[in-house]
Design a protein around this motif. Structure first.
Motif, PDB file in Angstrom:
ATOM      1  N   PRO A   1       0.805  -1.228   0.000  1.00  8.73           N
ATOM      2  CA  PRO A   1       0.000   0.000   0.000  1.00  8.73           C
ATOM      3  C   PRO A   1       0.837   1.277   0.000  1.00  8.73           C
ATOM      4  O   PRO A   1       0.284   2.358   0.150  1.00  8.73           O
ATOM      5  N   VAL A   2       2.143   1.155  -0.149  1.00  9.02           N
ATOM      6  CA  VAL A   2       3.037   2.312  -0.131  1.00  9.02           C
ATOM      7  C   VAL A   2       3.893   2.309  -1.385  1.00  9.02           C
ATOM      8  O   VAL A   2       4.409   1.265  -1.798  1.00  9.02           O
ATOM      9  N   LEU A   3       4.043   3.488  -1.988  1.00  6.74           N
ATOM     10  CA  LEU A   3       4.844   3.660  -3.203  1.00  6.74           C
ATOM     11  C   LEU A   3       5.910   4.705  -2.942  1.00  6.74           C
ATOM     12  O   LEU A   3       5.620   5.792  -2.435  1.00  6.74           O
ATOM     13  N   TYR A   4       7.161   4.366  -3.281  1.00 13.74           N
ATOM     14  CA  TYR A   4       8.269   5.290  -3.083  1.00 13.74           C
ATOM     15  C   TYR A   4       8.848   5.688  -4.437  1.00 13.74           C
ATOM     16  O   TYR A   4       8.953   4.859  -5.349  1.00 13.74           O
ATOM     17  N   SER A   5       9.239   6.951  -4.569  1.00 14.41           N
ATOM     18  CA  SER A   5       9.980   7.404  -5.746  1.00 14.41           C
ATOM     19  C   SER A   5      11.325   7.949  -5.289  1.00 14.41           C
ATOM     20  O   SER A   5      11.458   8.455  -4.172  1.00 14.41           O
ATOM     21  N   ARG A   6      12.338   7.834  -6.170  1.00 10.83           N
ATOM     22  CA  ARG A   6      13.703   8.174  -5.797  1.00 10.83           C
ATOM     23  C   ARG A   6      14.188   9.406  -6.534  1.00 10.83           C
ATOM     24  O   ARG A   6      13.806   9.674  -7.677  1.00 10.83           O
ATOM     25  N   ASN A   7      15.067  10.153  -5.877  1.00  7.60           N
ATOM     26  CA  ASN A   7      15.819  11.208  -6.536  1.00  7.60           C
ATOM     27  C   ASN A   7      17.039  10.593  -7.223  1.00  7.60           C
ATOM     28  O   ASN A   7      17.368   9.421  -7.017  1.00  7.60           O
ATOM     29  N   ASP A   8      17.715  11.383  -8.035  1.00  4.78           N
ATOM     30  CA  ASP A   8      18.890  10.886  -8.742  1.00  4.78           C
ATOM     31  C   ASP A   8      20.002  10.456  -7.788  1.00  4.78           C
ATOM     32  O   ASP A   8      20.805   9.571  -8.113  1.00  4.78           O
ATOM     33  N   ASP A   9      20.060  11.071  -6.604  1.00  6.31           N
ATOM     34  CA  ASP A   9      21.105  10.720  -5.646  1.00  6.31           C
ATOM     35  C   ASP A   9      20.734   9.519  -4.778  1.00  6.31           C
ATOM     36  O   ASP A   9      21.483   9.140  -3.870  1.00  6.31           O
ATOM     37  N   GLY A  10      19.579   8.912  -5.052  1.00  6.69           N
ATOM     38  CA  GLY A  10      19.178   7.726  -4.311  1.00  6.69           C
ATOM     39  C   GLY A  10      18.317   8.001  -3.100  1.00  6.69           C
ATOM     40  O   GLY A  10      17.865   7.055  -2.447  1.00  6.69           O
ATOM     41  N   SER A  11      18.061   9.263  -2.776  1.00  8.37           N
ATOM     42  CA  SER A  11      17.225   9.594  -1.628  1.00  8.37           C
ATOM     43  C   SER A  11      15.743   9.500  -1.998  1.00  8.37           C
ATOM     44  O   SER A  11      15.382   9.447  -3.174  1.00  8.37           O
ATOM     45  N   VAL A  12      14.892   9.490  -0.974  1.00 13.24           N
ATOM     46  CA  VAL A  12      13.452   9.396  -1.208  1.00 13.24           C
ATOM     47  C   VAL A  12      12.926  10.730  -1.706  1.00 13.24           C
ATOM     48  O   VAL A  12      13.114  11.769  -1.075  1.00 13.24           O
ATOM     49  N   HIS A  13      12.258  10.716  -2.844  1.00 13.78           N
ATOM     50  CA  HIS A  13      11.665  11.935  -3.393  1.00 13.78           C
ATOM     51  C   HIS A  13      10.225  12.106  -2.923  1.00 13.78           C
ATOM     52  O   HIS A  13       9.802  13.206  -2.560  1.00 13.78           O
ATOM     53  N   ASP A  14       9.487  10.993  -2.924  1.00 13.55           N
ATOM     54  CA  ASP A  14       8.059  11.086  -2.622  1.00 13.55           C
ATOM     55  C   ASP A  14       7.591   9.759  -2.052  1.00 13.55           C
ATOM     56  O   ASP A  14       8.086   8.691  -2.421  1.00 13.55           O
ATOM     57  N   VAL A  15       6.634   9.829  -1.141  1.00 11.31           N
ATOM     58  CA  VAL A  15       5.990   8.637  -0.582  1.00 11.31           C
ATOM     59  C   VAL A  15       4.499   8.793  -0.779  1.00 11.31           C
ATOM     60  O   VAL A  15       3.918   9.804  -0.392  1.00 11.31           O
ATOM     61  N   ARG A  16       3.882   7.779  -1.370  1.00  7.18           N
ATOM     62  CA  ARG A  16       2.453   7.858  -1.668  1.00  7.18           C
ATOM     63  C   ARG A  16       1.744   6.623  -1.109  1.00  7.18           C
ATOM     64  O   ARG A  16       2.290   5.523  -1.103  1.00  7.18           O
ATOM     65  N   TYR A  17       0.502   6.846  -0.661  1.00  5.86           N
ATOM     66  CA  TYR A  17      -0.345   5.763  -0.185  1.00  5.86           C
ATOM     67  C   TYR A  17      -1.285   5.339  -1.316  1.00  5.86           C
ATOM     68  O   TYR A  17      -1.759   6.160  -2.097  1.00  5.86           O
ATOM     69  N   ARG A  18      -1.549   4.049  -1.400  1.00  2.14           N
ATOM     70  CA  ARG A  18      -2.488   3.521  -2.387  1.00  2.14           C
ATOM     71  C   ARG A  18      -3.184   2.307  -1.802  1.00  2.14           C
ATOM     72  O   ARG A  18      -2.746   1.750  -0.773  1.00  2.14           O
ATOM     73  N   ARG A  19      -4.250   1.879  -2.425  1.00  2.58           N
ATOM     74  CA  ARG A  19      -4.932   0.679  -1.949  1.00  2.58           C
ATOM     75  C   ARG A  19      -4.023  -0.529  -2.112  1.00  2.58           C
ATOM     76  O   ARG A  19      -3.300  -0.634  -3.100  1.00  2.58           O
ATOM     77  N   PRO A  20      -4.049  -1.462  -1.164  1.00  7.52           N
ATOM     78  CA  PRO A  20      -3.233  -2.672  -1.313  1.00  7.52           C
ATOM     79  C   PRO A  20      -3.513  -3.373  -2.646  1.00  7.52           C
ATOM     80  O   PRO A  20      -4.668  -3.477  -3.067  1.00  7.52           O
ATOM     81  N   PHE A  21      -2.467  -3.789  -3.328  1.00 11.90           N
ATOM     82  CA  PHE A  21      -2.491  -4.513  -4.595  1.00 11.90           C
ATOM     83  C   PHE A  21      -2.822  -3.628  -5.794  1.00 11.90           C
ATOM     84  O   PHE A  21      -2.770  -4.099  -6.922  1.00 11.90           O
ATOM     85  N   SER A  22      -3.170  -2.347  -5.565  1.00 14.58           N
ATOM     86  CA  SER A  22      -3.532  -1.489  -6.697  1.00 14.58           C
ATOM     87  C   SER A  22      -2.324  -1.168  -7.569  1.00 14.58           C
ATOM     88  O   SER A  22      -2.489  -0.794  -8.735  1.00 14.58           O
ATOM     89  N   GLY A  23      -1.115  -1.305  -7.028  1.00 16.81           N
ATOM     90  CA  GLY A  23       0.074  -1.088  -7.852  1.00 16.81           C
ATOM     91  C   GLY A  23       0.176  -2.075  -8.994  1.00 16.81           C
ATOM     92  O   GLY A  23       0.831  -1.797 -10.004  1.00 16.81           O
TER      93      GLY A  23
END
Length: 457
Positions: free
Chosen positions: A209-231
């Motif tokens: 239920p959690v989605l992470y996106s990365r910056n170019d340097d490997g750090s966390v850019h964004d954290v998003r919530y979603r319904r389980p299995f919706s990814g």
């Protein structure tokens, strides 16, 4: 001995899947429903939480590097007895099993802590240029390198004698291959498409239920919530190699459950004895050597054949779907669109298969880690709650396995329905499209339960 008759489990599971199909067909319609389910919402985290997250990831990253180093070094300088060296447990149990299940719960954090990616970043700081590709990664190659590495990994697990030193050599070889691949194709394309662990955890992370996106340097850019299995609905594989990867996640676990059973063993020994007897005549010694070699080949070929059997069955199901719905989409496109609906089934098979093994191994983990380097130094015991391995209540184990397997198939039926909403307009075509897939899911359910009941050879 099962707690209740096997046929009762079968009827209960099949009835549950049919009821799920009927409820979805009546109450869930329109492609907008799929888009709504697949939406994600950003977490509103403060500065303090971001700093805490960076510290936690730094600790996890350092822990991953230390664990990889300890596993490799422990294989060379520690005890060769797997029971007295925790290297095998660290890799096969903590990393490949434990982290897999954690990824399905909290999301794909592996890109942030990947020890090989950390190694590449360290080399870049020393002036070794690895970010820029020397050769453009062929798009036609897709995830075939990751699939072949996955195939090799399971082959090693099933057919190679497990020793700490053998594992260390394997990890060193994989590290060398990874550095070479990154140097040629660049780290982004290599880790996204060719690295087996990155691809594996990426697929599992789509269930979280959690989605992470990365910056170019490997750090966390964004954290998003979603319904389980919706990814699994918001992402779609672009290459057929991903389909084979998912099917191998499913088939390799099934084969691991069947290849050492009385049934699979008898298929060889009962049939080969009569067919091959003319080759050795009355020489029983020659017969034994020849048959043992052929038996080993038979077991290994089965691992290679199983994913393609699953592929044929999957394509046959979608061919029927295409014909009865008169869809204009190609069979390949239909297969790619429904690929991720199989992931929950692969996941629950994996969990059900390794459930008892995990319980036992995690209880033994402190004992194994104490003498990792063969040292006899005492280490305080860390008691893990629960009865000893021999006291596992098998009725509870079996009901847990059945419940998990059934839940995974129900989720796959739901995902397939939501994906079909995008493809087949009109309730009639939608329901028609789901009938073959329902039969596929029921077949997978029965096959999974049947394999769990097979006695070992």
């Amino acid at each position: 001995m099962l707690p209740i008759p096997y046929w009762m489990y079968v009827y209960g599971c099949v009835a549950t899947l049919i009821v799920t199909f009927a409820v979805l067909g009546v109450f869930v319609s329109g492609s907008a429903a799929t888009e709504q389910v697949a939406q994600s919402t950003p977490f509103d985290v403060g500065v303090g939480a971001r700093r805490a997250a960076r510290c936690l990831l730094a600790l996890l990253r350092a822990g991953a590097v230390i664990a990889l180093s300890v596993t490799i070094i422990g294989g060379f300088v520690g005890s060769e007895d797997p029971a007295a060296n925790g290297s095998l447990t660290l890799f096969w149990v903590v990393f490949l099993l434990g982290w897999s299940y954690l990824t399905a719960l909290i999301g794909d954090l592996y890109p942030f802590i990947n020890p090989w990616l950390t190694l590449v970043a360290g080399l870049e700081r020393l002036g070794v240029p690895l970010s820029t590709a020397r050769v453009r990664y062929p798009q036609s190659l897709g995830c075939w390198p990751a699939f072949l590495c996955y195939l090799a990994l399971i082959w090693v697990e099933l057919f190679v004698m497990q020793t700490p030193m053998a594992l260390s050599k394997l990890l060193l070889a994989y590290s060398a291959m990874t550095l070479l691949g990154v140097a040629v194709f660049g780290k982004r394309d290599w880790f996204e498409q060719a690295d087996v662990f990155s691809v594996f955890f990426s697929i599992l992370g789509k269930m979280a239920p959690v989605l992470y996106s990365r910056n170019d340097d490997g750090s966390v850019h964004d954290v998003r919530y979603r319904r389980p299995f919706s990814g699994l609905l918001s992402n779609r594989p672009r290459h057929v190699s991903v389909l084979l990867f998912v099917l191998f996640m499913l088939s390799s676990t099934a084969y691991d459950g069947i290849y050492d059973t009385q049934l699979w063993t008898a298929l060889f020994w009962k049939n080969m004895l009569g067919l091959l007897q003319p080759l050795w005549g009355e020489d029983l010694g020659k017969a034994q050597l020849m048959l043992m070699d052929l038996f080993l080949i038979y077991r290994q070929v089965g691992l290679l054949v199983f994913p393609f059997l699953y592929l044929i069955f999957f394509f046959a199901t979608l061919l029927v779907t295409k014909l009865i719905t008169r869809s204009s989409l190609s069979l390949r496109e239909l297969a790619l669109r429904f690929t991720y609906s199989l992931v929950p089934i692969a996941f629950v098979y994996h969990f059900a298969h390794y459930y008892t093994f995990l319980v036992v191994q995690f209880r033994e983990l402190p004992k194994l880690l104490a003498p990792l380097f063969g040292s006899q130094a005492a280490m305080p015991t860390i008691p893990l709650e629960g009865p000893p391995a021999g006291a596992l209540a098998m009725g509870v184990v079996w009901h847990t396995q059945v419940g998990v397997v059934l839940l995974g198939h129900v989720i796959s039926v739901v995902l397939a329905h939501y994906e079909a909403l995008r493809i087949f307009p009109g309730r009639g075509r939608l329901l028609l499209s789901q009938l073959p897939l329902l039969i596929l899911m029921v077949t997978y359910t029965l096959l999974g339960l049947w394999i769990l009941t097979l006695p070992l050879g």
